[in-house]
Design a protein around this motif. Sequence first.
Motif, PDB file in Angstrom:
ATOM      1  N   VAL A  98      -9.180  -4.513  37.580  1.00  0.00           N
ATOM      2  CA  VAL A  98      -9.908  -3.477  38.040  1.00  0.00           C
ATOM      3  C   VAL A  98     -11.287  -3.587  37.835  1.00  0.00           C
ATOM      4  O   VAL A  98     -12.063  -3.023  38.753  1.00  0.00           O
ATOM      5  N   THR A  99     -11.762  -4.032  36.728  1.00  0.00           N
ATOM      6  CA  THR A  99     -13.004  -4.246  36.619  1.00  0.00           C
ATOM      7  C   THR A  99     -13.799  -5.056  37.487  1.00  0.00           C
ATOM      8  O   THR A  99     -14.927  -5.021  38.352  1.00  0.00           O
ATOM      9  N   LYS A 100     -12.913  -6.260  37.865  1.00  0.00           N
ATOM     10  CA  LYS A 100     -13.420  -7.173  38.945  1.00  0.00           C
ATOM     11  C   LYS A 100     -13.510  -6.453  40.294  1.00  0.00           C
ATOM     12  O   LYS A 100     -14.289  -6.775  40.911  1.00  0.00           O
ATOM     13  N   ILE A 102     -14.065  -3.546  40.747  1.00  0.00           N
ATOM     14  CA  ILE A 102     -15.284  -2.329  40.892  1.00  0.00           C
ATOM     15  C   ILE A 102     -16.407  -3.201  41.110  1.00  0.00           C
ATOM     16  O   ILE A 102     -17.330  -2.802  42.133  1.00  0.00           O
ATOM     17  N   ALA A 103     -16.412  -4.310  40.446  1.00  0.00           N
ATOM     18  CA  ALA A 103     -17.820  -5.185  40.530  1.00  0.00           C
ATOM     19  C   ALA A 103     -17.873  -5.884  42.129  1.00  0.00           C
ATOM     20  O   ALA A 103     -18.947  -5.790  42.637  1.00  0.00           O
ATOM     21  N   ASP A 104     -16.853  -6.295  42.297  1.00  0.00           N
ATOM     22  CA  ASP A 104     -16.735  -6.820  43.900  1.00  0.00           C
ATOM     23  C   ASP A 104     -17.021  -5.815  44.891  1.00  0.00           C
ATOM     24  O   ASP A 104     -17.810  -5.958  45.762  1.00  0.00           O
ATOM     25  N   ALA A 105     -16.504  -4.716  44.699  1.00  0.00           N
ATOM     26  CA  ALA A 105     -16.624  -3.347  45.716  1.00  0.00           C
ATOM     27  C   ALA A 105     -18.370  -3.112  45.654  1.00  0.00           C
ATOM     28  O   ALA A 105     -18.654  -2.899  46.702  1.00  0.00           O
ATOM     29  N   LYS A 106     -18.759  -3.234  44.479  1.00  0.00           N
ATOM     30  CA  LYS A 106     -20.452  -2.420  44.318  1.00  0.00           C
ATOM     31  C   LYS A 106     -21.161  -3.667  45.299  1.00  0.00           C
ATOM     32  O   LYS A 106     -22.349  -3.548  45.578  1.00  0.00           O
ATOM     33  N   ALA A 107     -20.630  -4.941  45.002  1.00  0.00           N
ATOM     34  CA  ALA A 107     -21.359  -6.006  45.707  1.00  0.00           C
ATOM     35  C   ALA A 107     -21.321  -5.904  47.201  1.00  0.00           C
ATOM     36  O   ALA A 107     -22.338  -6.089  47.779  1.00  0.00           O
ATOM     37  N   ILE A 108     -20.186  -5.073  47.681  1.00  0.00           N
ATOM     38  CA  ILE A 108     -20.194  -5.080  49.319  1.00  0.00           C
ATOM     39  C   ILE A 108     -20.945  -3.718  49.479  1.00  0.00           C
ATOM     40  O   ILE A 108     -21.741  -3.594  50.370  1.00  0.00           O
ATOM     41  N   ASP A 109     -20.625  -2.599  48.614  1.00  0.00           N
ATOM     42  CA  ASP A 109     -21.295  -1.558  48.933  1.00  0.00           C
ATOM     43  C   ASP A 109     -21.840  -0.795  47.597  1.00  0.00           C
ATOM     44  O   ASP A 109     -20.850  -0.349  46.832  1.00  0.00           O
ATOM     45  N   PRO A 110     -23.001  -0.635  47.204  1.00  0.00           N
ATOM     46  CA  PRO A 110     -23.623  -0.576  45.941  1.00  0.00           C
ATOM     47  C   PRO A 110     -23.223   1.192  45.862  1.00  0.00           C
ATOM     48  O   PRO A 110     -23.279   1.526  44.642  1.00  0.00           O
ATOM     49  N   ASN A 111     -23.212   1.644  46.723  1.00  0.00           N
ATOM     50  CA  ASN A 111     -22.974   3.324  46.762  1.00  0.00           C
ATOM     51  C   ASN A 111     -21.443   3.776  46.722  1.00  0.00           C
ATOM     52  O   ASN A 111     -20.962   4.958  46.591  1.00  0.00           O
ATOM     53  N   VAL A 112     -20.542   2.616  46.849  1.00  0.00           N
ATOM     54  CA  VAL A 112     -19.141   3.187  46.661  1.00  0.00           C
ATOM     55  C   VAL A 112     -18.861   3.844  45.274  1.00  0.00           C
ATOM     56  O   VAL A 112     -19.200   3.562  44.318  1.00  0.00           O
ATOM     57  N   VAL A 113     -18.108   4.849  45.412  1.00  0.00           N
ATOM     58  CA  VAL A 113     -17.528   5.833  44.188  1.00  0.00           C
ATOM     59  C   VAL A 113     -16.040   5.296  43.794  1.00  0.00           C
ATOM     60  O   VAL A 113     -15.281   5.418  44.827  1.00  0.00           O
ATOM     61  N   PHE A 114     -15.972   5.174  42.726  1.00  0.00           N
ATOM     62  CA  PHE A 114     -14.687   4.940  42.111  1.00  0.00           C
ATOM     63  C   PHE A 114     -13.947   6.274  41.338  1.00  0.00           C
ATOM     64  O   PHE A 114     -14.915   6.512  40.498  1.00  0.00           O
ATOM     65  N   VAL A 115     -13.075   6.765  41.625  1.00  0.00           N
ATOM     66  CA  VAL A 115     -12.433   7.909  40.881  1.00  0.00           C
ATOM     67  C   VAL A 115     -11.144   7.467  40.385  1.00  0.00           C
ATOM     68  O   VAL A 115     -10.018   6.976  41.192  1.00  0.00           O
ATOM     69  N   LYS A 138     -12.907  -1.594  29.509  1.00  0.00           N
ATOM     70  CA  LYS A 138     -14.485  -1.710  30.203  1.00  0.00           C
ATOM     71  C   LYS A 138     -14.478  -1.014  31.672  1.00  0.00           C
ATOM     72  O   LYS A 138     -14.977  -1.794  32.646  1.00  0.00           O
ATOM     73  N   VAL A 139     -13.623  -0.184  31.911  1.00  0.00           N
ATOM     74  CA  VAL A 139     -13.394   0.487  33.563  1.00  0.00           C
ATOM     75  C   VAL A 139     -14.553   1.557  33.443  1.00  0.00           C
ATOM     76  O   VAL A 139     -14.335   2.555  32.804  1.00  0.00           O
ATOM     77  N   VAL A 140     -15.693   1.197  34.417  1.00  0.00           N
ATOM     78  CA  VAL A 140     -16.640   2.384  34.487  1.00  0.00           C
ATOM     79  C   VAL A 140     -16.442   2.916  35.726  1.00  0.00           C
ATOM     80  O   VAL A 140     -16.751   2.234  36.959  1.00  0.00           O
TER      81      VAL A 140
END
Lengths: 228, 313
Positions: A98-100, A102-115, A138-140
């Motif tokens: 999950v943390t990976k 989120i990190a990978d997603a932020k690298a693609i789209d820094p504004n992506v929101v995780f709920v 460590k899930v932020v």
Amino acid sequence: MKHSRLTALLTGSALLFGAATFAMADDTKKDKKHDKAADTTDTKEKRVKVGEQVPNFSMTDVNGKTMQFSDFSGKTVVMEWVNPGCPVCVGVTKGGLVTKMIADAKAIDPNVVFVMVNSTAATANDPKATATYLAEHKVVANAEVIDGSGVIGKMFDAKTTPAVYVIDSKGTLVYSGAFDDSSDRGSTPGKTNYVINALTQLKAGEKVSPDKTKSYGCGVKYAKSQNG
Amino acid sequence: MMIRFRFLFLTACMLGAAVQAFSIFQTADASIQVAPTKSNFKATGAAKSDSPAQLVTANSKTRVKATSAGWVKLAGGETAAVVRFEIENGWHMYWENPGDSGAPPLAQLSAMQGWTLLEPIFPRPSILKTADDTEFIYNNSWEWLLPIEGPAGASPPACSFDLSWMVCKENCEIGRARVEFAAAVGDIPPAGAVRLGRSIATMGATATFNSKDQAITIFGDAGKTANTNSKNSSANTAQFIPAIIPGVSLKFTGPFQAKLRDEKFTLNIPIEIQPQNALGKPIVFKGLFLYGQLDSDCCENIRLPLNMQVSQP
């Protein structure tokens, strides 16, 4: 004169009786139609399907703070259903997937929101447990939502934990289903993380494909009061 | 487009005494090691006493006991290892399509040169309906067939399978066990209908796809349900449960109830074909056509390739 009054009375009665019978028969037909519909169609609440606009809804986080889905307007939103009591959910979280993601997603789209959403009644009644569970691994996320009533879960038709949903920046549900294509319930990562796949395609302006997969994991056991 | 299909396996549905008489294959090594199980485990269907093949079993942390129950020969000629699961009372495991939630068991054959594990065979599941979910499950005990393929004419050597499974009640647990099988010696008996639990061929069901209406129609011969264990009215029912079908969207999880007309079961299932969700594989409509209502009744494997072009992932 008497005769004509009697005739009028009888005619009127007959008309009234006929109308009433017709109305009753019509109602019966409607009831039958309704019953038939109940047998063959989904009578549950309105559910958002892939390709449809996600309506605004309220969310309450683990600290009791209320927010609106519309607060994330204009951003791509990823919703993941979690349950600290589910070994499959714990597996992907503990394993760092999950943390990976989120990190990978932020690298693609820094504004992506995780709920992160917990709709499982048995564990949603303890918001701190969900908060601790996510913090320990460590899930932020942008929001850690408690959905004890199951309203949000049912709106998305969330059946398992984990299950993920991607909503594009225009508010359209573009992916629903499994976390990844793991062949062993997330014990080892799949070749494709479907969230990352969707975000990559959104960034490239492509149609999300696949847009629906079968999620795996524990069932979301909703609060019984919501079951009707 | 009308596509006809036939079933996968052969034997007719011969439930009852003939299958009861089926004996478990004798193995070369009859040593038994049964690890301790949870104290509240309730064995609801002990392994057959004439099975010498219970080599290694058990998982002390979860609600399931897995044992080897010998080898059987499938209709296609493959040999299958039989794993018997015994589940603690109230808990359940899952069919290949768990339904709305859950996950089926997984098996991995230990490294064994020249031998590979083929697609496992799941028997007919029970249908568990709750307010929110429909699940296809096994409770009490059930047998899972793990076909393996090796050099032509060779009998299976001693081997082991690493198994993992999800078992659920109000919550779920993951269980794991290594189950060892002794080498097969002598003639391997046929699997028989009870063990296969599905794919009871020659029941006469056919499936067609109507591309105009985007619907699958299944016809089944109601006369064949005389072979089911269900009595009277319940024998005159049939339903279909879908397997996991990437690229096909159904209105709901199932089961889909068949109508009985002129000694024929008829079932119409609207589908939505979504090639983008086929994960690059051919789209095949598949599942189980269940005759009667009892878990021990016959069923038939439905498999209908839809011959759709699918995009690569």
